[in-house]
Design an enzyme around this catalytic site. Structure first.
Site, mmCIF file in Angstrom:
data_model
loop_
_atom_site.group_PDB
_atom_site.id
_atom_site.type_symbol
_atom_site.label_atom_id
_atom_site.label_comp_id
_atom_site.label_asym_id
_atom_site.label_seq_id
_atom_site.Cartn_x
_atom_site.Cartn_y
_atom_site.Cartn_z
ATOM 1 N N ARG A 183 -11.246 13.395 2.036
ATOM 2 C CA ARG A 183 -12.421 12.453 2.910
ATOM 3 C C ARG A 183 -13.778 12.452 2.105
ATOM 4 N NH1 ARG A 183 -9.154 9.525 6.047
ATOM 5 N NH2 ARG A 183 -7.759 10.741 7.017
ATOM 6 N N TYR A 193 -0.963 12.824 6.692
ATOM 7 C CA TYR A 193 -0.304 11.712 7.787
ATOM 8 C C TYR A 193 1.143 11.736 8.054
ATOM 9 C CZ TYR A 193 -4.818 8.912 7.239
ATOM 10 O OH TYR A 193 -6.385 8.548 7.219
ATOM 11 N N TYR A 228 0.811 -0.988 -0.088
ATOM 12 C CA TYR A 228 -0.091 0.093 0.183
ATOM 13 C C TYR A 228 0.909 1.233 -0.052
ATOM 14 C CZ TYR A 228 -3.255 3.716 1.512
ATOM 15 O OH TYR A 228 -4.043 4.854 1.765
ATOM 16 N N GLU A 276 -14.157 -0.717 6.584
ATOM 17 C CA GLU A 276 -14.083 0.520 6.156
ATOM 18 C C GLU A 276 -15.576 0.808 5.275
ATOM 19 O OE1 GLU A 276 -10.612 1.318 4.165
ATOM 20 O OE2 GLU A 276 -11.747 2.128 2.541
ATOM 21 N N ARG A 280 1.406 6.967 -6.631
ATOM 22 C CA ARG A 280 0.317 8.013 -6.985
ATOM 23 C C ARG A 280 0.728 9.358 -6.370
ATOM 24 N NH1 ARG A 280 -4.996 6.913 -3.309
ATOM 25 N NH2 ARG A 280 -3.617 6.678 -1.693
HETATM 26 C C1 LIG Z 1 -9.251 4.139 5.403
HETATM 27 C C2 LIG Z 1 -8.276 5.221 5.115
HETATM 28 O O1 LIG Z 1 -7.863 5.104 3.854
HETATM 29 C C3 LIG Z 1 -8.202 4.237 2.568
HETATM 30 C C4 LIG Z 1 -7.466 4.471 1.692
HETATM 31 C C5 LIG Z 1 -7.445 5.324 0.609
HETATM 32 C C6 LIG Z 1 -6.532 5.533 -0.522
HETATM 33 O O2 LIG Z 1 -5.571 5.230 -0.331
HETATM 34 O O3 LIG Z 1 -6.871 6.147 -1.621
HETATM 35 C C7 LIG Z 1 -8.705 6.060 0.794
HETATM 36 C C8 LIG Z 1 -9.500 5.800 1.462
HETATM 37 C C9 LIG Z 1 -9.650 4.568 2.205
HETATM 38 O O4 LIG Z 1 -10.024 3.558 1.332
HETATM 39 C C10 LIG Z 1 -7.701 6.107 6.100
HETATM 40 O O5 LIG Z 1 -6.598 6.499 5.859
HETATM 41 O O6 LIG Z 1 -8.573 6.589 6.909
#
Ligand SMILES: C=C(O[C@@H]1C=C(C(=O)O)C=C[C@H]1O)C(=O)O
Length: 327
Positions: free
Chosen positions: A206, A193, A133, A317, A140
């Site tokens: 978000r 983050y 990830y 999620e 990205r």
């Molecule tokens: C759940 C989280 O992230 C996840 C990862 C994401 C991404 O990398 O595009 C987008 C939303 C969620 O699916 C979070 O960071 O809170």
């Protein structure tokens, strides 16, 4: 205007801007049925497969460029791509994202409002020992950065595991509809983050608020989990993670949070439609189903997918869409 529906059987291929099949195997994105279709390996059993279909009421043009299939209708663009499994994905993700971002520029749909990413072996490690990830996030982030994207312009997104098939992703972008990106004051923006979560922060907002042609607006809510600030809360506790996730969603849509972005009215969990719930452990599915049945409207379609999530301590999620006219 484009809107989506979940289909479990055959559907008419006319007036389809794009489709994402949550199926028992992956397929390269194609135009075989006359519209761009991405098939992600997201269910173990074909009986659980379904398709999210993006509809339009406008004439459509379709095409393909370097494996990225797309369709657009003068208002919205859908495009989809797949990256083969490999030991390191940063470069391949960067390149595929740059192709897709390039299309948004060439075709003039520069207001990207929603993306989905399905990543095989998301919590595994690459050849440098970096979590897949985080490797994905690095590619990205490079693409968005090279493309000159400000953090505040990033789209709403989902980044979850897939059962196979490398990395599949798709995006929706608008040409001229007013778009506002939304953050959640209970959560740190993901693009801020701290470094302990990886060398590049995840590039997403978000939620996004997109004005609809006929009045009202869509709110596209990103995959949301039990993350407060930047910390995962309630490790190992499924009921509590569901509760915290719902609290995050409720706050995201609240009048207070939307007002911080100059938006109103507030919305409620009951206003969410086309909900997808990603659950890490199959044995938690029943609990999560029960909690979701109480929290969301009986009018909402809710799909449950048993896949891994972007942090190994996240168990659940949830994402969804508020459609115009619902609130
Ligand atoms: C759940 C989280 O992230 C996840 C990862 C994401 C991404 O990398 O595009 C987008 C939303 C969620 O699916 C979070 O960071 O809170």
């Amino acid at each position: 205007m484009t809107w989506s529906s979940f289909q479990t059987g055959p559907f008419s291929s006319s007036a389809v801007l794009g489709a994402v099949v949550y199926g028992p195997r992956c397929r390269n994105p194609h135009l075989d049925r006359g519209f761009p279709e991405l098939t992600v390996h997201a269910v173990a059993d074909s009986a659980d497969a379904f398709t999210e279909v993006w509809h339009t009421d406008r004439p459509i043009e379709r095409g393909a460029l370097d494996g990225v299939v797309h369709a657009h209708d003068g208002e919205s663009l859908f495009c989809a791509a797949r990256i083969d499994s490999s030991d390191d994905c940063t470069e391949a993700v960067r390149a595929a994202y740059l192709t897709a971002l390039g299309l948004t520029r060439t075709l003039d749909y520069q207001r990207i409002f929603r993306m989905w990413n399905f990543v095989e072996n998301i919590n595994g490690t690459n050849s440098e020992g970096l979590e897949v990830y985080r490797d994905f996030c690095r590619g990205r982030a490079r693409a968005f950065h090279e493309f000159g994207f400000a953090e505040e312009q990033l789209p709403a997104a989902t980044g979850v595991g897939a059962l196979g098939g490398g990395i599949g992703f798709c995006l929706l972008a608008g040409r001229s509809a007013h778009r506002v990106t939304i953050e959640n004051s209970r959560q740190l923006p993901a693009y801020r983050y701290p470094e302990r979560y990886g060398p590049s922060s995840p590039s997403f907002a978000r939620a996004t608020h997109v004005a609809a042609a006929g009045g009202g607006a869509f709110i596209y809510v990103s995959g949301t989990a039990s993350v407060v600030g930047h910390e995962t809360l309630h490790r190992g506790q499924i009921t509590e993670q569901c509760g915290e996730t719902l609290a995050n969603l409720e706050h995201l849509l609240s009048a207070d949070n939307l007002a911080r972005h100059g938006l109103r009215p507030g919305r409620r969990l009951e206003d969410l439609r086309n909900i997808k719930v990603y659950v890490r452990h199959q044995q938690d599915l029943l609990t999560v189903r029960e909690i979701c049945a109480k929290a969301f409207s009986p009018a909402a379609d809710i799909a449950f997918l048993n896949v891994d999530l972007c942090r190994s301590d996240l168990l659940v999620e949830i994402e969804g869409i508020v459609f115009p006219g619902v609130a």
